[in-house]
Design an enzyme around this catalytic site. Structure first.
Site, mmCIF file in Angstrom:
data_model
loop_
_atom_site.group_PDB
_atom_site.id
_atom_site.type_symbol
_atom_site.label_atom_id
_atom_site.label_comp_id
_atom_site.label_asym_id
_atom_site.label_seq_id
_atom_site.Cartn_x
_atom_site.Cartn_y
_atom_site.Cartn_z
ATOM 1 N N GLY A 58 1.110 -0.836 0.024
ATOM 2 C CA GLY A 58 -0.120 0.052 -0.313
ATOM 3 C C GLY A 58 1.155 1.101 0.247
ATOM 4 O O GLY A 58 0.293 2.360 0.171
ATOM 5 N N GLY A 61 -0.397 4.620 -0.519
ATOM 6 C CA GLY A 61 -2.020 5.013 -0.189
ATOM 7 C C GLY A 61 -1.384 6.671 1.400
ATOM 8 O O GLY A 61 -0.223 6.392 0.928
ATOM 9 N N VAL A 176 -0.534 -3.094 9.526
ATOM 10 C CA VAL A 176 -1.564 -2.661 10.013
ATOM 11 C C VAL A 176 -2.922 -1.973 9.006
ATOM 12 O O VAL A 176 -4.031 -1.734 9.961
ATOM 13 C CB VAL A 176 -0.218 -1.428 9.513
ATOM 14 N N GLY A 177 -2.632 -3.011 8.050
ATOM 15 C CA GLY A 177 -4.222 -2.660 7.798
ATOM 16 C C GLY A 177 -5.312 -3.519 8.527
ATOM 17 O O GLY A 177 -4.902 -4.294 8.998
ATOM 18 N N ASN A 178 -6.210 -2.798 8.611
ATOM 19 C CA ASN A 178 -7.173 -3.311 9.305
ATOM 20 C C ASN A 178 -8.474 -4.488 8.988
ATOM 21 O O ASN A 178 -8.483 -4.512 7.672
ATOM 22 C CB ASN A 178 -8.068 -2.162 10.018
ATOM 23 N N ASP A 206 -2.119 3.222 19.290
ATOM 24 C CA ASP A 206 -3.362 3.590 20.467
ATOM 25 C C ASP A 206 -2.573 4.041 21.504
ATOM 26 O O ASP A 206 -3.475 4.819 22.836
ATOM 27 C CB ASP A 206 -4.604 2.502 21.193
ATOM 28 N N ARG A 209 -1.906 7.557 21.516
ATOM 29 C CA ARG A 209 -2.886 8.378 21.783
ATOM 30 C C ARG A 209 -3.565 8.122 23.749
ATOM 31 O O ARG A 209 -3.518 9.922 24.347
ATOM 32 C CB ARG A 209 -3.975 8.013 21.301
ATOM 33 N N HIS A 234 -7.229 -3.832 18.434
ATOM 34 C CA HIS A 234 -6.671 -2.430 18.096
ATOM 35 C C HIS A 234 -8.601 -2.137 17.532
ATOM 36 O O HIS A 234 -8.676 -2.594 16.277
ATOM 37 C CB HIS A 234 -6.431 -2.969 16.650
HETATM 38 P P1 NAD Z 1 -5.209 4.405 1.804
HETATM 39 O O1 NAD Z 1 -6.555 3.608 0.884
HETATM 40 O O2 NAD Z 1 -4.800 5.916 1.630
HETATM 41 O O3 NAD Z 1 -4.268 3.376 1.460
HETATM 42 C C1 NAD Z 1 -3.953 2.562 0.783
HETATM 43 C C2 NAD Z 1 -2.989 1.142 0.037
HETATM 44 O O4 NAD Z 1 -3.806 0.319 0.071
HETATM 45 C C3 NAD Z 1 -3.567 2.060 -1.201
HETATM 46 O O5 NAD Z 1 -2.856 2.855 -2.340
HETATM 47 C C4 NAD Z 1 -4.368 0.455 -2.433
HETATM 48 O O6 NAD Z 1 -4.172 0.734 -3.768
HETATM 49 C C5 NAD Z 1 -2.983 -0.306 -1.560
HETATM 50 N N1 NAD Z 1 -3.606 -1.075 -1.642
HETATM 51 C C6 NAD Z 1 -5.080 -2.049 -1.320
HETATM 52 N N2 NAD Z 1 -5.064 -3.496 -1.705
HETATM 53 C C7 NAD Z 1 -3.882 -3.878 -1.820
HETATM 54 C C8 NAD Z 1 -2.812 -5.225 -1.666
HETATM 55 N N3 NAD Z 1 -3.930 -6.255 -1.889
HETATM 56 N N4 NAD Z 1 -1.299 -4.647 -1.895
HETATM 57 C C9 NAD Z 1 -0.919 -4.646 -2.006
HETATM 58 N N5 NAD Z 1 -1.527 -2.814 -2.025
HETATM 59 C C10 NAD Z 1 -2.901 -2.803 -1.726
HETATM 60 O O7 NAD Z 1 -5.244 3.757 2.788
HETATM 61 P P2 NAD Z 1 -4.268 3.913 4.056
HETATM 62 O O8 NAD Z 1 -4.224 5.441 5.267
HETATM 63 O O9 NAD Z 1 -3.333 4.130 4.016
HETATM 64 O O10 NAD Z 1 -5.009 2.959 5.338
HETATM 65 C C11 NAD Z 1 -4.083 1.362 4.939
HETATM 66 C C12 NAD Z 1 -4.560 1.090 6.254
HETATM 67 O O11 NAD Z 1 -4.383 1.268 7.224
HETATM 68 C C13 NAD Z 1 -6.003 0.674 6.323
HETATM 69 O O12 NAD Z 1 -7.001 -0.552 6.466
HETATM 70 C C14 NAD Z 1 -6.252 1.282 7.723
HETATM 71 O O13 NAD Z 1 -7.644 1.209 8.123
HETATM 72 C C15 NAD Z 1 -5.373 0.945 8.067
HETATM 73 N N6 NAD Z 1 -4.889 1.626 9.594
HETATM 74 C C16 NAD Z 1 -4.302 1.649 10.344
HETATM 75 C C17 NAD Z 1 -3.822 2.096 11.638
HETATM 76 C C18 NAD Z 1 -3.501 1.013 12.781
HETATM 77 O O14 NAD Z 1 -3.175 1.508 14.004
HETATM 78 N N7 NAD Z 1 -3.576 -0.037 12.669
HETATM 79 C C19 NAD Z 1 -3.801 3.170 11.448
HETATM 80 C C20 NAD Z 1 -4.476 3.999 10.568
HETATM 81 C C21 NAD Z 1 -4.539 2.732 8.760
HETATM 82 C C1 LMR Z 2 -6.501 4.197 13.413
HETATM 83 O O1 LMR Z 2 -6.862 4.138 14.563
HETATM 84 O O2 LMR Z 2 -7.264 5.952 13.467
HETATM 85 C C2 LMR Z 2 -7.137 3.829 12.074
HETATM 86 O O3 LMR Z 2 -7.368 2.042 13.005
HETATM 87 C C3 LMR Z 2 -7.773 4.061 11.189
HETATM 88 C C4 LMR Z 2 -9.536 3.694 11.758
HETATM 89 O O4 LMR Z 2 -10.077 2.774 10.865
HETATM 90 O O5 LMR Z 2 -9.430 4.156 13.183
#
Ligand code: NAD
Ligand code: LMR
Length: 376
Positions: A58, A61, A176-178, A206, A209, A234
């Site tokens: 990603g 992103g 990281v992805g949710n 978290d 925060r 999370h």
């Molecule tokens: P975003 O939509 O801006 O970017 C995601 C990117 O992933 C995009 O560029 C997309 O093309 C790419 N993508 C999608 N499927 C893919 C795959 N199979 N392989 C490779 N790349 C792929 O989203 P973001 O804001 O960067 O957030 C990404 C993820 O992180 C989300 O699931 C979000 O909920 C999560 N997140 C988790 C936390 C945490 O604390 N754990 C915090 C923030 C965001």
């Molecule tokens: C966060 O905690 O900010 C990320 O997991 C994004 C969300 O969906 O809340």
């Protein structure tokens, strides 16, 4: 890779200096000159650290756009550690990724030795020491993170398998992805060859925060707040354990007398902070998430300060009587190479009820993705 490192770290003048300083010296033979040159290069290469190769999915992103520049600048592995980046995206985002690579190039980061951008998982995870699995769909307002399981869960089987096939033998993966805990569970179970202690899911945002909320309430700097563990998922059931947190070495509950705030508003603010950011920004947290990724990897790779701990979800070994095999966030500490769940942290009835609720949710997520996990 060696050639790339040499080209970046040994500027052309360095070789010129060796030859010109020897040029007028008629005592030594050309063979001696040549040997001295190769010896010098060998010594330089010996002391030069091997780059750490990091895969980021990603990468084009929102989080990627903050994260890559932090890794390349040295924030993640330190100011003298070269890094190489494997940037992974889906095909439709490859054009945008090209632009990100151009920007990385334009930063002329001294520590960045190599960039590979690809939509192939095999190529992307080839020889990587760290895999940061960010790529996936973020939630929108009104959704819980677990509502993403149906869309995102299946991404992590292929990624887990590709990591097992291609990564370096010391691979460590942070999801990281949710919903990150259960996505990590899926990836880990898709790669049984890789030891379970090499898999992590991120709850550090978290923790950060929570520390800020406590510091604000107590009127202290955030660095005065230590030992704040996030337990569980999370998600909006997570438990930020203020009972064992400290301010300047004293229990938080001694410094903050408003225990109703700690048991109520504090917990809820941390649990719902992600949703509050989506409501305000119209998009989920990105820069603070990238910062938490940097913090997590640093905390796992440098010794934990004595007496403190940090939060990350790991494969539970049943500690604190919690479900073995789930990815549960615990208080963790490390000596910089191997980590452990901190044992003996007091868990009172209030905490036990909160921890049970969040682990119950993880069990439900596990059951919902049973078709992506090994049978039995
Ligand atoms: P975003 O939509 O801006 O970017 C995601 C990117 O992933 C995009 O560029 C997309 O093309 C790419 N993508 C999608 N499927 C893919 C795959 N199979 N392989 C490779 N790349 C792929 O989203 P973001 O804001 O960067 O957030 C990404 C993820 O992180 C989300 O699931 C979000 O909920 C999560 N997140 C988790 C936390 C945490 O604390 N754990 C915090 C923030 C965001
Ligand atoms: C966060 O905690 O900010 C990320 O997991 C994004 C969300 O969906 O809340």
């Amino acid at each position: 890779m060696r050639r790339a490192v040499r080209e970046r770290f040994l500027p052309p003048e360095a070789t010129q200096v060796v030859w010109s300083s020897n040029r007028g010296d008629r005592i030594f033979s050309p063979i001696f000159h040549q040997s001295a040159f190769f010896l010098l290069v060998a010594v330089l290469l010996f002391f030069m650290k091997t780059p750490i190769r990091v895969a980021v999915t990603g990468a084009a992103g929102q989080i990627g756009y903050s994260l890559l520049f932090r890794i390349a600048s040295g924030s993640m592995f330190g100011p003298d550690q070269p890094v190489a980046l494997n940037l992974i995206e889906i095909e439709p985002a490859m054009k945008a990724l090209e632009g990100v690579v151009m920007e990385l190039d334009d930063c002329a980061f001294p520590l960045l030795t190599d960039i590979r951008a690809t939509a192939s998982l095999d190529e992307g995870f080839s020889s990587v020491n760290w895999a940061l699995l960010v790529g996936s769909v973020p939630r929108k307002a009104g959704m819980e993170r677990k509502d993403l399981l149906g869309i995102n869960g299946k991404i992590f089987t292929g990624q887990g398998q590709a990591i097992a096939r291609n990564a370096a033998s010391d691979i460590r993966t942070l999801v990281v992805g949710n919903p990150c805990n259960t996505n990590c569970l899926i990836a880990m179970n898709s790669a049984p060859e890789i030891p379970k202690e090499r898999w992590f899911a991120m709850t550090r945002l978290d923790e950060n925060r929570g520390k800020t909320q406590i510091a604000r309430k107590a009127g202290v700097h955030v660095t005065d707040v230590t030992n704040l563990a996030i337990w569980g998922n999370h998600s909006s059931t997570q438990y930020p354990d203020f009972y064992n947190a400290q301010i300047g070495g004293k229990p938080v509950t001694e410094v903050i007398s408003d225990h109703d705030w700690l048991q109520g508003e504090f917990i809820e603010t941390v649990q719902k902070r992600g949703a509050a950011i989506i409501a305000a920004r119209g998009a989920s947290s990105a820069a603070s998430a990238a910062n938490a990724i940097v913090d997590t990897v640093r905390s796992l790779t440098v010794p934990t300060p004595s007496g403190d701990w940090f939060s990350v979800a790991v494969c539970s070994d049943g500690s604190y009587d919690l479900n073995r095999g789930l990815m549960i966030s615990y208080p963790i500490r490390t000596d910089g190479s191997s980590w452990e769940i901190v044992q003996g942290v007091p868990v009172n009835d209030f905490s036990r009820a909160k921890i049970s609720a969040t682990v119950q949710e993880l069990q439900e997520e596990h059951d919902a993705v049973a078709d992506l996990l090994p049978k039995g």
